[in-house]
Design a protein around this motif. Structure first.
Motif, PDB file in Angstrom:
ATOM      1  N   MET A  71     -17.323  40.487  21.053  1.00 47.98           N
ATOM      2  CA  MET A  71     -15.878  40.700  21.065  1.00 47.98           C
ATOM      3  C   MET A  71     -15.197  39.790  22.076  1.00 47.98           C
ATOM      4  SD  MET A  71     -14.625  42.780  18.854  1.00 47.98           S
ATOM      5  CE  MET A  71     -13.057  43.080  19.641  1.00 47.98           C
ATOM      6  N   LEU A  72     -15.769  39.662  23.260  1.00 47.79           N
ATOM      7  CA  LEU A  72     -15.161  38.804  24.279  1.00 47.79           C
ATOM      8  C   LEU A  72     -15.237  37.340  23.891  1.00 47.79           C
ATOM      9  CD1 LEU A  72     -16.404  40.498  27.580  1.00 47.79           C
ATOM     10  CD2 LEU A  72     -14.079  40.473  26.668  1.00 47.79           C
ATOM     11  N   ALA A  73     -16.329  36.949  23.229  1.00 49.06           N
ATOM     12  CA  ALA A  73     -16.478  35.552  22.842  1.00 49.06           C
ATOM     13  C   ALA A  73     -15.582  35.185  21.670  1.00 49.06           C
ATOM     14  CB  ALA A  73     -17.940  35.267  22.495  1.00 49.06           C
ATOM     15  N   LEU A  74     -15.450  36.090  20.692  1.00 44.01           N
ATOM     16  CA  LEU A  74     -14.681  35.792  19.489  1.00 44.01           C
ATOM     17  C   LEU A  74     -13.198  36.112  19.651  1.00 44.01           C
ATOM     18  CD1 LEU A  74     -17.142  37.209  16.793  1.00 44.01           C
ATOM     19  CD2 LEU A  74     -16.816  34.822  17.430  1.00 44.01           C
ATOM     20  N   PHE A  75     -12.887  37.202  20.375  1.00 45.53           N
ATOM     21  CA  PHE A  75     -11.497  37.633  20.529  1.00 45.53           C
ATOM     22  C   PHE A  75     -11.208  37.894  22.004  1.00 45.53           C
ATOM     23  CE2 PHE A  75     -13.113  39.159  16.427  1.00 45.53           C
ATOM     24  CZ  PHE A  75     -12.263  38.475  15.569  1.00 45.53           C
ATOM     25  N   PRO A  76     -11.055  36.844  22.802  1.00 43.68           N
ATOM     26  CA  PRO A  76     -10.763  37.056  24.229  1.00 43.68           C
ATOM     27  C   PRO A  76      -9.444  37.777  24.407  1.00 43.68           C
ATOM     28  CG  PRO A  76     -10.457  34.749  23.614  1.00 43.68           C
ATOM     29  CD  PRO A  76     -11.104  35.427  22.444  1.00 43.68           C
ATOM     30  N   PHE A  82      -7.443  31.162  18.209  1.00 42.13           N
ATOM     31  CA  PHE A  82      -7.259  30.090  17.241  1.00 42.13           C
ATOM     32  C   PHE A  82      -6.121  29.195  17.724  1.00 42.13           C
ATOM     33  CE2 PHE A  82      -4.369  33.446  16.289  1.00 42.13           C
ATOM     34  CZ  PHE A  82      -3.204  32.833  15.910  1.00 42.13           C
ATOM     35  N   ARG A  83      -5.962  28.094  17.059  1.00 42.43           N
ATOM     36  CA  ARG A  83      -4.869  27.178  17.356  1.00 42.43           C
ATOM     37  C   ARG A  83      -4.281  26.680  16.045  1.00 42.43           C
ATOM     38  NH1 ARG A  83      -6.386  22.931  21.645  1.00 42.43           N
ATOM     39  NH2 ARG A  83      -6.222  24.831  22.886  1.00 42.43           N
ATOM     40  N   LEU A  84      -2.977  26.724  15.940  1.00 44.50           N
ATOM     41  CA  LEU A  84      -2.295  26.213  14.756  1.00 44.50           C
ATOM     42  C   LEU A  84      -1.916  24.758  14.994  1.00 44.50           C
ATOM     43  CD1 LEU A  84       0.072  29.224  13.911  1.00 44.50           C
ATOM     44  CD2 LEU A  84      -2.133  28.672  12.875  1.00 44.50           C
ATOM     45  N   SER A  85      -2.350  23.882  14.122  1.00 44.83           N
ATOM     46  CA  SER A  85      -2.058  22.459  14.258  1.00 44.83           C
ATOM     47  C   SER A  85      -1.463  21.937  12.963  1.00 44.83           C
ATOM     48  CB  SER A  85      -3.328  21.673  14.607  1.00 44.83           C
ATOM     49  OG  SER A  85      -4.334  21.890  13.635  1.00 44.83           O
ATOM     50  N   LEU A  86      -0.740  20.860  13.061  1.00 45.06           N
ATOM     51  CA  LEU A  86      -0.110  20.255  11.894  1.00 45.06           C
ATOM     52  C   LEU A  86      -1.149  19.588  11.013  1.00 45.06           C
ATOM     53  CD1 LEU A  86       3.004  18.633  13.612  1.00 45.06           C
ATOM     54  CD2 LEU A  86       2.927  20.745  12.285  1.00 45.06           C
ATOM     55  N   GLY A  87      -0.928  19.657   9.702  1.00 42.96           N
ATOM     56  CA  GLY A  87      -1.821  18.996   8.766  1.00 42.96           C
ATOM     57  C   GLY A  87      -1.723  17.481   8.862  1.00 42.96           C
ATOM     58  N   ASP A  88      -2.698  16.807   8.293  1.00 42.95           N
ATOM     59  CA  ASP A  88      -2.756  15.346   8.391  1.00 42.95           C
ATOM     60  C   ASP A  88      -1.529  14.690   7.774  1.00 42.95           C
ATOM     61  OD1 ASP A  88      -5.181  15.598   9.627  1.00 42.95           O
ATOM     62  OD2 ASP A  88      -6.358  15.353   7.784  1.00 42.95           O
ATOM     63  N   GLN A 387     -13.117  34.971  11.425  1.00 42.89           N
ATOM     64  CA  GLN A 387     -11.971  34.521  12.209  1.00 42.89           C
ATOM     65  C   GLN A 387     -10.932  33.764  11.378  1.00 42.89           C
ATOM     66  OE1 GLN A 387     -14.576  32.715  15.360  1.00 42.89           O
ATOM     67  NE2 GLN A 387     -13.171  33.761  16.740  1.00 42.89           N
ATOM     68  N   LEU A 388     -11.379  32.790  10.602  1.00 40.05           N
ATOM     69  CA  LEU A 388     -10.425  32.027   9.784  1.00 40.05           C
ATOM     70  C   LEU A 388      -9.721  32.916   8.751  1.00 40.05           C
ATOM     71  CD1 LEU A 388     -12.048  28.523   9.172  1.00 40.05           C
ATOM     72  CD2 LEU A 388      -9.866  29.019  10.263  1.00 40.05           C
ATOM     73  N   THR A 417      -7.238  26.463  13.484  1.00 42.09           N
ATOM     74  CA  THR A 417      -8.517  26.002  14.005  1.00 42.09           C
ATOM     75  C   THR A 417      -9.037  27.029  14.996  1.00 42.09           C
ATOM     76  OG1 THR A 417      -7.795  23.706  13.792  1.00 42.09           O
ATOM     77  CG2 THR A 417      -9.736  24.114  15.155  1.00 42.09           C
ATOM     78  N   ILE A 418     -10.273  27.446  14.844  1.00 43.43           N
ATOM     79  CA  ILE A 418     -10.874  28.434  15.741  1.00 43.43           C
ATOM     80  C   ILE A 418     -11.246  27.763  17.054  1.00 43.43           C
ATOM     81  CG2 ILE A 418     -12.712  30.115  16.019  1.00 43.43           C
ATOM     82  CD1 ILE A 418     -10.611  30.772  13.870  1.00 43.43           C
ATOM     83  N   THR A 419     -10.863  28.374  18.158  1.00 44.43           N
ATOM     84  CA  THR A 419     -11.124  27.791  19.479  1.00 44.43           C
ATOM     85  C   THR A 419     -12.088  28.624  20.315  1.00 44.43           C
ATOM     86  OG1 THR A 419      -9.180  28.936  20.375  1.00 44.43           O
ATOM     87  CG2 THR A 419      -8.858  26.702  19.535  1.00 44.43           C
ATOM     88  N   THR A 420     -12.625  29.710  19.762  1.00 40.95           N
ATOM     89  CA  THR A 420     -13.572  30.551  20.504  1.00 40.95           C
ATOM     90  C   THR A 420     -14.906  30.555  19.768  1.00 40.95           C
ATOM     91  OG1 THR A 420     -12.848  32.535  19.319  1.00 40.95           O
ATOM     92  CG2 THR A 420     -11.727  32.010  21.382  1.00 40.95           C
ATOM     93  N   GLY A 421     -15.848  31.360  20.259  1.00 36.79           N
ATOM     94  CA  GLY A 421     -17.145  31.453  19.590  1.00 36.79           C
ATOM     95  C   GLY A 421     -17.955  30.191  19.745  1.00 36.79           C
ATOM     96  N   ILE A 422     -18.323  29.582  18.631  1.00 34.05           N
ATOM     97  CA  ILE A 422     -19.179  28.398  18.658  1.00 34.05           C
ATOM     98  C   ILE A 422     -18.462  27.231  19.312  1.00 34.05           C
ATOM     99  CG2 ILE A 422     -18.471  27.571  16.377  1.00 34.05           C
ATOM    100  CD1 ILE A 422     -22.042  27.497  17.831  1.00 34.05           C
ATOM    101  N   GLU A 423     -17.114  27.155  19.151  1.00 33.73           N
ATOM    102  CA  GLU A 423     -16.356  26.082  19.787  1.00 33.73           C
ATOM    103  C   GLU A 423     -16.402  26.228  21.306  1.00 33.73           C
ATOM    104  OE1 GLU A 423     -15.002  23.497  18.387  1.00 33.73           O
ATOM    105  OE2 GLU A 423     -15.582  24.111  16.365  1.00 33.73           O
TER     106      GLU A 423
END
Length: 504
Positions: A71-76, A82-88, A387-388, A417-423
């Motif tokens: 829980m702490l790693a996936l949902f701090p 997560f992070r919202l970023s603009l598409g290409d 997460q996604l 974009t997921i910023t926790t867990g494996i990232e």
């Protein structure tokens, strides 16, 4: 499939698919019995069911500890996962307009905070914590997020069946719920046969969701009759159903649990702990044997107070002993060995620090990092399957209520974009490498001051820690401006006395 012309009811489909699910539920029940029995009750259990308590607690400690770490790693807490970023495509259009791009990024940052607050305010963390426990014990769990309403509902493995295709995409889901007749809406009550039905009587409600082209179709039924108004259609990438697996197995519709991999050690530990407890109980029962031909009177001994003198011989009375001390030492050694292995598996703190007089902090950090790596594969599948989809469901819910604007997704819109867990795990390794580099580079102080890009190192450290580097590290332009201002102030201080002397 047409719900108006169907040959198989949801109940029949559920019963047909139960056989494929049974081996997984049987294993989940065994895992729960050795860890937290009430966490995965059987379908026949009720509120009055009494669960047997295991003879060892390391299973429950391990499950609770691993749940908390996931829980702490996936949902701090109080931070977006997560992070919202603009598409290409949008980035390409805004290449020559940095001001507009900065406004977009600032707006997306605000939406990230809104989504995080939405998750916390609807107490979804509580349900997610239970979902992590189910994944560790049973390896499977199903989440449902209403398209427009807040909240989250959880289904344990023995409350639903699922079918996936060869690459893991969900084809069909059937859930089973027992709801009191009085709690059913009027449309559902009309599907129940009989008059004067008691309000507390449990009614089985089945929900069938299946993939139909590029969308999911869903409906609910009672006694084979579809509840009026329950038919729903969801986009393929925005279904409110989120089926989760902890260990993905190719060709299987269900996953495997974490506890399942260590079931052998848990069974052995349970048996040995039970044996030691029973022997200890026997040993604590003190019984004295008296020689039948002895001259010592038992009645006098029973009446005697502390310090009294009683006529008798010491060898006439002996305490009964089981003489199993050496055997218990073997058992205790085996228990300690198994507990050590399980401590490593469940990332318990006792596995991080070895039993020694001197243990360095670096050694503790190294072992802790090594243990975190062992669950890295769990982060990978949960980032993709939990997460996604969760971010997309939150965005759909909040868009439906008007809390956030309707944003296009993908290359032409916004990409989460997921910023926790494996990232975060990868950034932790980057931080460890930077730490090693700095320690080696500082062996040569002059070279470290002149040849190393210290500002870039600070940027990479902030990134590895998950901090926005632009908010804590000055840019080269800002540094040059401050240096220029300092030089101007210094020159002004030097010129001021000369001007004062000239005026005199």
């Amino acid at each position: 499939m047409n719900t108006e012309q169907r040959t198989t009811t949801a109940r029949q489909l559920y019963q047909k698919m139960e056989s494929a699910r049974k081996p997984y539920t049987d294993r989940a029940e065994k895992c729960a019995q050795l860890t937290i029995p009430m966490a995965f009750p059987k379908e026949s259990d009720s509120s009055s069911t009494k669960y047997d308590t295991p003879y060892q607690s390391i299973g429950a400690r391990g499950v609770n500890n691993l749940t908390s770490k996931l829980m702490l790693a996936l949902f701090p807490p109080n931070a977006p996962f997560f992070r919202l970023s603009l598409g290409d495509d949008i980035k390409a259009q805004l290449t020559n307009d940095p001001a507009t791009q900065q406004e977009w990024e600032a707006a997306l940052g605000g939406i990230e905070k809104q989504i995080t607050q939405y998750m916390e305010s609807h107490q979804m963390r509580v349900t997610m914590n239970e979902a992590m426990t189910q994944l560790i014990l049973a390896g499977n769990v199903l989440l449902f997020l209403p398209p427009k309403e807040g909240g989250m509902k959880l289904y344990r493995l023995n409350q639903y069946v699922i079918a996936r295709d060869g690459i893991g995409n969900t084809i069909e889901i059937v859930t089973k719920e027992s709801i009191a007749y009085g709690a059913l809406p009027p449309e559902a009550q009309r599907c129940v046969d009989g008059d004067n039905i008691e309000a507390h009587k449990a009614i089985d409600v089945f929900t069938h969701t299946y993939l139909d082209g590029e969308s999911y179709q869903s409906y609910q039924e009672i006694n084979g009759a579809i509840i009026g108004g329950s038919e729903q259609t969801y986009p393929k990438d925005a279904s409110p159903w989120i089926p989760l697996r902890l260990r993905k197995m190719d060709g299987e519709s269900y996953g495997r649990s974490f506890v399942d991999e260590y079931l052998g050690d848990l069974k052995t530990l349970e048996a040995l702990s039970k044996a030691v407890a029973e022997v200890a109980a026997i040993a604590s029962n003190i019984i004295f044997l008296v020689n039948p031909n002895s001259m010592t009177r038992i009645s006098e001994l029973q009446k005697a107070n502390a310090g009294d003198f009683v006529r008798g011989r010491l060898e006439d009375i002996q305490a009964l002993q089981i003489n199993k001390t050496s055997d218990l030492q073997i058992t205790t050694t085996a228990i300690q060995s198994i507990e050590a292995r399980l401590s490593y598996a469940f990332l318990l703190n006792s596995a991080v620090q070895r039993n020694a007089e001197r243990v360095t902090a670096e050694e503790i950090r190294y072992v802790a990092r090594e243990l975190e790596d062992t669950v890295g594969n769990i982060y990978s599948i949960l980032a993709h399957e939990l997460q996604l989809p969760l971010v997309r469901r939150f965005m759909n819910q909040m868009t439906g209520t008007g809390a956030i604007p309707n944003l296009p997704q993908g290359a032409k819109g916004v990409e989460p974009t997921i910023t926790t867990g494996i990232e975060a795990l990868g950034r932790g390794h980057d931080l460890a490498k930077l730490d090693t580099f700095i320690r080696y580079a500082q062996v040569f102080p002059e070279a470290f001051q002149t040849a190393v890009k210290q500002n870039e190192i600070l940027n990479q450290i902030a990134t590895a820690l998950g901090i926005d580097a632009s908010s804590v590290v000055k840019t080269q332009q800002e540094i040059e401006q401050e240096q220029q201002q300092a030089m101007q102030m210094q020159m002004a201080q030097q010129v001021a006395p000369q001007m004062m002397q000239g005026q005199q």
